[in-house]
Motif scaffolding. Sequence first.
Motif: not given
Length: 333
Positions: A181-186, A296-304
């Motif tokens: 979660y912190p990793v994603n927030f940053v 959807p709102l949360f993209t696969l680019e962000e996941t990668h």
Amino acid sequence: MATIKWGVLGYARIAKTSVLPAIAAAHNSELRAVASSDPEKRKECQALFGCPVVYSGYDELLEDAEVQAVYIPLPNSMHKEWALKAIRKGKHVLCEKPIALDAADALEMIQAAQENKVLLMEAFMYRYTDRIRQVKAVLDSGEIGEVRYIQSTFRFLLNRPNTIKVQPGLGGGSLYDVGVYPVNFVGMVMNGQLPESCVSESVMENGVDMMFSALLKYPGGVVASINSGFNAFAQMNSEIIGTKGRIEVPDTFQGSEGAITVVTEAGSRQVAVQESDRYTLEVADFADAIIAGRQPLFTLEETHRNMQVLDMLFASMKSTGCPTGIFRKPERA
């Protein structure tokens, strides 16, 4: 109105307490089936959620032609295997975070979803909250100037023995569990940039990190500090410091009402945050994306990108070749 019929692989705690109720509450979703090897759990699921069909095996559920979307709350080490099986059966997949154990596995899953023309999304429910909308609005306004430092923490005292969270073979550890979660927030604050370098420290017990901390340096001189853990009193907060002010974000990943604080030379002001049913909003958005043929709102680019950062953090934590444990991103050829 069109609805998506869901199947759930496993009757995990998060499924029972959060996602199954969200499927019931979402206007465009309905529960079709749940799979669990435990007959008592199957019975409870039918009693609590009126589940039309229960299966003793995950493969049986994936053969159900009426199931259109699958939610995967299995242990981290099992995400890739069952997401790929669902994808290859033509099911859309909402998979708990972390989507995989490394970036290569995540990319394989992403490519499989694209090849099979189904949606795949990592379940970062906090991104559906009004709290995060308000943070992004303040950032976009330029009120705090250029970002220079970010701090984000998510930890709690884990007091459940033998939980999958502390089993290395199942992808346990605080970084995978709450540190993501912190990793994603940053990463969200940094608009998807990858860090140039990072240095990590951890407290290990029985093969998993019970506490993890890292410093990440981004292009332009931005530094971020993240912390996660299972061995100390609960804390969940973040701070973003810019050239003209800062944003304080208590309860960063919760859907509760409250406020964020913006501090500048003009003084301090509170920005109200409305309560958000983050799991229902997540399920509804994913279902609508299927119906509307959109992302959807949360993209696969962000996941990668998230998984790439996790790879860097683990490489730094496990590094033996460098006395400081610093990991630097390889230069492009």
